[in-house]
Design a protein around this motif. Structure first.
Motif, PDB file in Angstrom:
ATOM      1  N   VAL A   1       0.833  -1.200   0.000  1.00 50.12           N
ATOM      2  CA  VAL A   1       0.000   0.000   0.000  1.00 50.12           C
ATOM      3  C   VAL A   1       0.872   1.256   0.000  1.00 50.12           C
ATOM      4  CG1 VAL A   1      -1.739   1.294   1.300  1.00 50.12           C
ATOM      5  CG2 VAL A   1      -1.951  -1.180   1.051  1.00 50.12           C
ATOM      6  N   THR A   2       1.991   1.221   0.686  1.00 51.93           N
ATOM      7  CA  THR A   2       2.916   2.355   0.638  1.00 51.93           C
ATOM      8  C   THR A   2       3.361   2.626  -0.791  1.00 51.93           C
ATOM      9  OG1 THR A   2       3.705   1.898   2.879  1.00 51.93           O
ATOM     10  CG2 THR A   2       5.105   3.260   1.494  1.00 51.93           C
ATOM     11  N   ALA A   3       3.657   1.551  -1.527  1.00 57.59           N
ATOM     12  CA  ALA A   3       4.054   1.701  -2.926  1.00 57.59           C
ATOM     13  C   ALA A   3       2.912   2.254  -3.766  1.00 57.59           C
ATOM     14  CB  ALA A   3       4.534   0.366  -3.485  1.00 57.59           C
ATOM     15  N   TRP A   4       1.678   1.816  -3.486  1.00 55.85           N
ATOM     16  CA  TRP A   4       0.530   2.329  -4.236  1.00 55.85           C
ATOM     17  C   TRP A   4       0.331   3.819  -3.978  1.00 55.85           C
ATOM     18  CZ3 TRP A   4      -3.388  -2.074  -2.700  1.00 55.85           C
ATOM     19  CH2 TRP A   4      -3.095  -3.220  -3.448  1.00 55.85           C
TER      20      TRP A   4
ATOM     21  N   ASN B   1       2.517   6.049  -3.452  1.00 55.91           N
ATOM     22  CA  ASN B   1       3.488   6.794  -4.273  1.00 55.91           C
ATOM     23  C   ASN B   1       3.159   6.693  -5.761  1.00 55.91           C
ATOM     24  OD1 ASN B   1       4.994   7.582  -2.010  1.00 55.91           O
ATOM     25  ND2 ASN B   1       6.151   5.668  -2.020  1.00 55.91           N
ATOM     26  N   ARG B   2       2.780   5.485  -6.188  1.00 56.32           N
ATOM     27  CA  ARG B   2       2.543   5.258  -7.619  1.00 56.32           C
ATOM     28  C   ARG B   2       1.301   5.979  -8.110  1.00 56.32           C
ATOM     29  NH1 ARG B   2       1.069  -0.641 -10.278  1.00 56.32           N
ATOM     30  NH2 ARG B   2       0.710   0.099 -12.429  1.00 56.32           N
ATOM     31  N   PHE B   3       0.227   5.957  -7.317  1.00 53.94           N
ATOM     32  CA  PHE B   3      -1.048   6.491  -7.773  1.00 53.94           C
ATOM     33  C   PHE B   3      -1.389   7.849  -7.154  1.00 53.94           C
ATOM     34  CE2 PHE B   3      -1.763   1.758  -7.834  1.00 53.94           C
ATOM     35  CZ  PHE B   3      -1.634   1.617  -9.214  1.00 53.94           C
TER      36      PHE B   3
END
Length: 394
Positions: free
Chosen positions: A210-213, A215-217
């Motif tokens: 979720v941390t990556a999401w 940043n990505r979105f």
């Protein structure tokens, strides 16, 4: 010496119908769930997954203890709301009709767990008609891999959640719809996980994903729902999920979550209620066929489908009953026994090859029947009478 619940389950007057009863210890349920909830770290909240057992006395016992109820149908919304006007409700499930969504909005559910792009549009349209904005979590079917568990809802093709590969489309869709607001993600991937360490690793994976999401979105997660999936080892009841070890690790893990993740939701069912329930059935006959000793009981998988659904021999004890009608033969066996019900199918099996002595007239008491027992059973197949329901405690 038997305990009060076993006594209530196994006692019958001489001319009563054969024993076939569910029994629930509400005081034991309250003690267990209160202990679980009390040890959760800050920001973590425990919801009860009502699909495990939605009996009204169970819900009334749990309502003051848990953060609310997780439901998967309009009928469960109504049952949850009947426990109180202000009880928080999370509405999940892979199929939600427009009427269910409308009823849920009128019942003021806290949020929806959305399982597809079309469902996002449906919720938006119904919310628009009601002049409200619906809070939603996107349920995502992650790519995995995951720890071993009895059932996997993600990491493979299933009907659950939005495929992780199209999450960008889902985020874009929810942003384009004026009557839904994205507040986070729902990541229930496993069922009946028995390892505390593996479950911590799963939550750690959710954190990183979720941390990556975010940043990505370019999204901000306020609520992360990590699902339930904490299990019961029916094959070895002494091998319990180590809750103390889990919450000790969770306490440290939560400190690594972003501060704006205001709420980490669990939605357990089986782990909360399984141990409070028992299923008692009277032995109607004992016979041997092709080298196998069968114990035939009043009841079966139409009342207690869990064993055949999960393909295990469910644990039970034999309560001897000395009373027996004069003049009737009383068949018995020293085992091993296979316990079967009264249905006209060879699949009506509750346990296999159990090394115990049993006689016609004795009563078998199946433990840990409080979750996914009566709730998932095909009650009216062959139109046998339903079992009694006994609730002890207050």
């Amino acid at each position: 010496m038997t305990d009060p619940l076993t006594t209530a389950l196994t006692t019958r007057a001489p001319h009563d119908a054969p024993v076939c009863r569910y029994g629930y210890d509400l005081d034991a349920l309250r003690e267990h769930v209160a202990g679980v909830v009390a040890t959760l770290p800050e920001r973590c909240r425990m919801f009860y997954a009502m699909k495990a057992n939605s009996a009204a006395p169970i819900l009334r016992t749990l309502a003051p203890l848990v953060a609310g109820f997780e439901v998967a149908s309009g009928g469960e919304v109504a049952k949850a709301r009947a426990t109180g006007d202000d009880v928080p409700i999370l509405f999940g499930g892979p199929v939600k009709t427009d009427s269910e969504i409308a009823d849920a909005l009128r019942a003021k559910v806290t949020r929806f767990h959305v399982e597809s792009l079309l469902e996002l549009h449906r919720i938006d349209a119904v919310a628009a008609a009601h002049g409200v904005t619906a809070e939603v979590l996107l349920r995502v079917n992650l790519a995995g891999p995951f720890p071993a568990a009895t059932l996997a809802m993600a990491g493979r093709p299933t009907q659950f959640g939005i495929d992780e590969s199209v999450l960008a489309d889902a985020v874009a869709t929810v942003r384009s719809l004026p009557y839904v607001r994205l507040v986070g993600f729902h990541l229930h991937s496993l069922s009946n996980n028995l390892s505390a360490d593996a479950h911590l690793e799963l939550v750690r994976l959710y954190r990183d994903t979720v941390t990556a999401w975010e940043n990505r979105f370019d999204v901000r997660c306020e609520v992360l729902n990590v699902g339930g999936g904490i299990g019961v080892d029916y094959a070895n009841l002494d091998s319990r999920f180590d809750w103390s070890r889990f919450v000790e690790g969770l306490d440290k893990l939560v400190t690594t979550f972003p501060e704006h993740w205001r709420e980490i939701d669990f939605e357990c069912g089986r782990y909360l209620v399984a141990a409070c329930g028992r299923y008692a059935v009277e032995v109607m006959d004992v016979k041997r066929n092709h080298g196998v000793d069968y114990v035939l009981v009043r009841g079966g998988t139409h009342h207690f489908r869990l064993p055949v659904s999960w393909q295990h021999s469910h644990p039970f004890t034999v309560v001897p009953v000395d009373a027996w009608p004069r003049g009737l033969p009383r068949p018995a066996t020293d085992g091993p026994i296979t316990v079967v019900g009264e249905l006209c199918t060879p699949k009506d099996v509750l346990a296999r090859d159990v090394p115990v002595r049993a006689r016609a007239g004795d009563v078998l008491v199946f433990s840990h029947a409080g979750a996914y027992g009566w709730e998932i059973s095909h009650h009216d197949f062959l139109s046998h009478p339903h079992p009694e329901q006994v609730f002890l405690g207050s």
